[in-house]
Design a protein around this motif. Structure first.
Motif, mmCIF file in Angstrom:
data_model
loop_
_atom_site.group_PDB
_atom_site.id
_atom_site.type_symbol
_atom_site.label_atom_id
_atom_site.label_comp_id
_atom_site.label_asym_id
_atom_site.label_seq_id
_atom_site.Cartn_x
_atom_site.Cartn_y
_atom_site.Cartn_z
ATOM 1 N N GLY A 1 6.966 6.754 -8.206
ATOM 2 C CA GLY A 1 6.999 6.373 -9.738
ATOM 3 C C GLY A 1 6.802 6.993 -10.606
ATOM 4 O O GLY A 1 6.642 8.175 -10.233
ATOM 5 N N ALA B 1 6.319 1.812 -11.067
ATOM 6 C CA ALA B 1 6.868 2.306 -9.249
ATOM 7 C C ALA B 1 8.749 2.004 -9.431
ATOM 8 O O ALA B 1 8.806 0.830 -10.394
ATOM 9 N N ARG B 2 8.809 3.272 -9.190
ATOM 10 C CA ARG B 2 10.737 2.473 -8.237
ATOM 11 C C ARG B 2 11.014 2.162 -7.124
ATOM 12 O O ARG B 2 11.727 1.354 -6.840
#
Length: 132
Positions: free
Chosen positions: A82, A104-105
């Motif tokens: 992220g 976060a991704r």
């Protein structure tokens, strides 16, 4: 200010799920994890010593956040990708504070300490439409 982040750590407490109204749209969903990112360094006796680890709040904004709240557990080893974000706020005494959090991704579960895993069948088109 933000910077790309990629780290491995352990979830330190139960996940926290929240929903926020979003006008006429569906609610925005947030899953917050408290993660300890360690830095294991090999030592002479063959073991490891943690040097420079840190705790960080990790936020996941996603429509499936409520489902994931039941998936992530305290003690689970995860890999987080992220960005770090500077978060400015005031405490109860009106002092300005600055902390960093991670938006976060992706948060991947690593196989350490996982006893079992159950996959659900792929949802049908009708089931996917009902969720939206």
């Amino acid at each position: 200010m933000s910077t790309h982040f990629y780290g491995e750590g352990n979830i330190g407490s139960a996940p926290e799920f929240r929903e926020f109204p979003n006008g006429n749209e569906g609610p925005r969903r947030l899953l917050r994890l408290n993660i300890y990112f360690d830095n294991p360094v090999p030592i002479k006796d063959g073991g490891f010593e943690d040097r420079g680890g840190f705790w960080a709040p990790v936020e996941i904004w996603h429509r499936d956040a409520q489902h994931w709240a039941g998936l992530y557990q305290r003690g689970m080893r995860v890999l987080v990708e992220g960005r770090t974000v500077r978060d400015e706020w005031e405490d109860a005494d009106e002092n300005e504070r600055v902390t960093f959090k991670i938006e976060a991704r992706r948060v991947g579960i690593l196989p350490y300490r996982v006893e079992s895993l159950k996959l659900s069948p792929k949802p049908t088109a009708e089931e996917q439409a009902a969720v939206k």
